[in-house]
Design a protein around this motif. Structure first.
Motif, PDB file in Angstrom:
ATOM      1  N   SER A   1       4.185   0.956   1.973  1.00 15.04           N
ATOM      2  CA  SER A   1       3.903   0.089   3.115  1.00 15.04           C
ATOM      3  C   SER A   1       3.766  -1.350   2.656  1.00 15.04           C
ATOM      4  O   SER A   1       2.937  -1.660   1.809  1.00 15.04           O
ATOM      5  CB  SER A   1       2.590   0.568   3.762  1.00 15.04           C
ATOM      6  N   ASN A   2       4.597  -2.215   3.172  1.00 12.40           N
ATOM      7  CA  ASN A   2       4.534  -3.637   2.835  1.00 12.40           C
ATOM      8  C   ASN A   2       4.035  -4.438   4.016  1.00 12.40           C
ATOM      9  O   ASN A   2       4.482  -4.230   5.151  1.00 12.40           O
ATOM     10  CB  ASN A   2       5.912  -4.146   2.415  1.00 12.40           C
ATOM     11  N   GLU A   3       3.110  -5.328   3.754  1.00 16.13           N
ATOM     12  CA  GLU A   3       2.508  -6.133   4.803  1.00 16.13           C
ATOM     13  C   GLU A   3       3.559  -6.919   5.576  1.00 16.13           C
ATOM     14  O   GLU A   3       4.400  -7.596   4.971  1.00 16.13           O
ATOM     15  CB  GLU A   3       1.465  -7.084   4.203  1.00 16.13           C
ATOM     16  N   GLY A   4       3.543  -6.761   6.875  1.00 16.41           N
ATOM     17  CA  GLY A   4       4.444  -7.515   7.725  1.00 16.41           C
ATOM     18  C   GLY A   4       5.845  -6.970   7.855  1.00 16.41           C
ATOM     19  O   GLY A   4       6.688  -7.586   8.530  1.00 16.41           O
ATOM     20  N   SER A   5       6.133  -5.847   7.233  1.00 11.49           N
ATOM     21  CA  SER A   5       7.480  -5.291   7.348  1.00 11.49           C
ATOM     22  C   SER A   5       7.407  -3.777   7.524  1.00 11.49           C
ATOM     23  O   SER A   5       6.340  -3.174   7.411  1.00 11.49           O
ATOM     24  CB  SER A   5       8.321  -5.642   6.120  1.00 11.49           C
ATOM     25  N   LYS A   6       8.552  -3.189   7.786  1.00 11.69           N
ATOM     26  CA  LYS A   6       8.583  -1.745   8.006  1.00 11.69           C
ATOM     27  C   LYS A   6       8.351  -0.997   6.699  1.00 11.69           C
ATOM     28  O   LYS A   6       8.745  -1.444   5.621  1.00 11.69           O
ATOM     29  CB  LYS A   6       9.939  -1.335   8.588  1.00 11.69           C
TER      30      LYS A   6
ATOM     31  N   MET B   1       0.855  -1.187   0.000  1.00 14.17           N
ATOM     32  CA  MET B   1       0.000   0.000   0.000  1.00 14.17           C
ATOM     33  C   MET B   1       0.890   1.235   0.000  1.00 14.17           C
ATOM     34  O   MET B   1       2.032   1.184   0.480  1.00 14.17           O
ATOM     35  CB  MET B   1      -0.929   0.005   1.210  1.00 14.17           C
ATOM     36  N   PHE B   2       0.380   2.293  -0.544  1.00 14.17           N
ATOM     37  CA  PHE B   2       1.132   3.534  -0.657  1.00 14.17           C
ATOM     38  C   PHE B   2       0.368   4.647   0.041  1.00 14.17           C
ATOM     39  O   PHE B   2      -0.864   4.685   0.008  1.00 14.17           O
ATOM     40  CB  PHE B   2       1.330   3.919  -2.126  1.00 14.17           C
ATOM     41  N   TRP B   3       1.094   5.573   0.635  1.00 11.80           N
ATOM     42  CA  TRP B   3       0.490   6.755   1.238  1.00 11.80           C
ATOM     43  C   TRP B   3       1.008   7.998   0.514  1.00 11.80           C
ATOM     44  O   TRP B   3       2.222   8.173   0.346  1.00 11.80           O
ATOM     45  CB  TRP B   3       0.820   6.838   2.721  1.00 11.80           C
ATOM     46  N   TYR B   4       0.054   8.834   0.110  1.00  9.21           N
ATOM     47  CA  TYR B   4       0.368  10.061  -0.605  1.00  9.21           C
ATOM     48  C   TYR B   4      -0.192  11.256   0.167  1.00  9.21           C
ATOM     49  O   TYR B   4      -1.147  11.141   0.927  1.00  9.21           O
ATOM     50  CB  TYR B   4      -0.268  10.060  -2.002  1.00  9.21           C
ATOM     51  N   ARG B   5       0.415  12.406  -0.110  1.00 13.05           N
ATOM     52  CA  ARG B   5      -0.102  13.659   0.425  1.00 13.05           C
ATOM     53  C   ARG B   5      -0.288  14.607  -0.757  1.00 13.05           C
ATOM     54  O   ARG B   5       0.542  14.618  -1.685  1.00 13.05           O
ATOM     55  CB  ARG B   5       0.877  14.243   1.445  1.00 13.05           C
TER      56      ARG B   5
ATOM     57  N   PHE C   1       5.138  10.362  10.897  1.00 14.89           N
ATOM     58  CA  PHE C   1       4.114   9.677  10.116  1.00 14.89           C
ATOM     59  C   PHE C   1       4.332   8.167  10.276  1.00 14.89           C
ATOM     60  O   PHE C   1       5.089   7.540   9.540  1.00 14.89           O
ATOM     61  CB  PHE C   1       4.198  10.083   8.646  1.00 14.89           C
ATOM     62  N   LEU C   2       3.628   7.612  11.268  1.00 19.62           N
ATOM     63  CA  LEU C   2       3.791   6.201  11.586  1.00 19.62           C
ATOM     64  C   LEU C   2       2.878   5.357  10.706  1.00 19.62           C
ATOM     65  O   LEU C   2       1.677   5.604  10.632  1.00 19.62           O
ATOM     66  CB  LEU C   2       3.459   5.946  13.063  1.00 19.62           C
ATOM     67  N   ILE C   3       3.458   4.371  10.067  1.00 22.13           N
ATOM     68  CA  ILE C   3       2.685   3.524   9.163  1.00 22.13           C
ATOM     69  C   ILE C   3       2.754   2.086   9.660  1.00 22.13           C
ATOM     70  O   ILE C   3       3.814   1.570   9.976  1.00 22.13           O
ATOM     71  CB  ILE C   3       3.226   3.629   7.726  1.00 22.13           C
ATOM     72  N   ASN C   4       1.574   1.475   9.709  1.00 23.71           N
ATOM     73  CA  ASN C   4       1.457   0.077  10.108  1.00 23.71           C
ATOM     74  C   ASN C   4       0.652  -0.671   9.065  1.00 23.71           C
ATOM     75  O   ASN C   4      -0.435  -0.242   8.683  1.00 23.71           O
ATOM     76  CB  ASN C   4       0.771  -0.026  11.473  1.00 23.71           C
ATOM     77  N   HIS C   5       1.184  -1.787   8.580  1.00 20.30           N
ATOM     78  CA  HIS C   5       0.491  -2.594   7.565  1.00 20.30           C
ATOM     79  C   HIS C   5       0.387  -4.007   8.122  1.00 20.30           C
ATOM     80  O   HIS C   5       1.128  -4.905   7.726  1.00 20.30           O
ATOM     81  CB  HIS C   5       1.298  -2.559   6.265  1.00 20.30           C
ATOM     82  N   ALA C   6      -0.537  -4.167   9.052  1.00 15.73           N
ATOM     83  CA  ALA C   6      -0.604  -5.398   9.836  1.00 15.73           C
ATOM     84  C   ALA C   6      -1.283  -6.549   9.121  1.00 15.73           C
ATOM     85  O   ALA C   6      -1.102  -7.709   9.501  1.00 15.73           O
ATOM     86  CB  ALA C   6      -1.330  -5.119  11.150  1.00 15.73           C
ATOM     87  N   SER C   7      -2.081  -6.261   8.110  1.00 12.63           N
ATOM     88  CA  SER C   7      -2.757  -7.339   7.395  1.00 12.63           C
ATOM     89  C   SER C   7      -2.752  -7.029   5.910  1.00 12.63           C
ATOM     90  O   SER C   7      -2.356  -5.943   5.485  1.00 12.63           O
ATOM     91  CB  SER C   7      -4.190  -7.494   7.895  1.00 12.63           C
TER      92      SER C   7
END
Lengths: 118, 113
Positions: free
Chosen positions: A50-55, A33-37, A67-73
């Motif tokens: 953002s990659n699932e399961g990694s930083k 997933m990607f985050w844009y502004r 800007f904390l990003i979490n890709h838990a699933s």
């Protein structure tokens, strides 16, 4: 077709508080997933991948501690704007890549979240 | 440096008229080119996607062209409608690395009644 949702669509917060934005792929699995502004009258600027399961991988100039990003699933990524300031006010858009497609780099964009920091 | 430039920056046309938006890119190695429509306050929505071997692609009243030799693309809108008022973004994807999207500067189209 592939649908990506974001929540909330609009948020107003006080300076110094933290805000969490959710991005969900509703009918497909998204390993990336990607985050844009996006600032007014400008194009989208990639903040992080953002990659699932990694930083997450942050673009140059984007503070990872802010800007904390979490890709838990495989269907959910979150962006938390910590200690928000008025200059963080912007339109935040996420996208999700459907790796099951023949064109592997296809991203589907969410509807965006309008953040206003007072 | 990988860049995508669009012209014009903004455009105003009357309802029913046609218009053409331009996109020039210097992205290498090239994977594909997309045109997106973005309504104000909304996320981008895909209109067309073209790979290296495709010269033209249509989606209703939208027709995109691609000249991979000159690295130019255009988006032609036929019989414009008020609902076409939006920003149109040209996005080029590179084959290198993580297939990042390289966004153009966008063209803001306003269709008047």
């Amino acid at each position: 077709g592939a649908v990506v949702s974001q929540h909330p669509s609009r948020v107003i917060c006080k300076s110094g508080t933290s805000v969490k934005i959710e991005c969900r792929s509703l009918d497909f699995q998204a390993t990336t997933m990607f985050w844009y502004r996006q600032f007014p009258k400008q194009s989208l600027m990639l903040m992080a991948t953002s990659n699932e399961g990694s930083k997450a991988t942050y673009e140059q100039g984007v503070e990872k501690d802010k800007f904390l990003i979490n890709h838990a699933s495989l269907t959910l990524s979150t962006l938390t704007v910590t200690s928000a300031h008025p200059e963080d006010s912007s339109f935040y858009i996420c996208s999700a890549r459907d790796m099951g497609l023949a064109i592997a780099d296809t991203q589907y964009f969410g509807p965006g979240t309008r953040l206003t920091v007072l | 440096k990988n860049q995508v430039e669009q012209s014009p920056q903004s455009l105003i046309i009357l309802e029913g008229k046609n218009c053409t938006l331009q996109c020039n890119y210097t992205v290498s190695p090239f994977s594909n080119l997309r045109w997106y429509k973005q309504d104000t306050g909304r996320g981008p929505v895909s209109l067309t996607i073209m790979t290296f071997s495709e010269n033209t692609k249509s989606n209703g009243r939208y027709t995109a062209t691609l000249d991979a030799d000159t690295k130019q693309s255009s988006l032609h809108i036929t019989a414009s409608q008020l609902s076409d008022s939006a920003s149109y973004i040209c996005v080029v994807s590179s084959q290198s690395g993580t297939y990042k999207y390289i966004f153009g500067t966008g063209t803001r189209l306003k269709v008047l009644a």
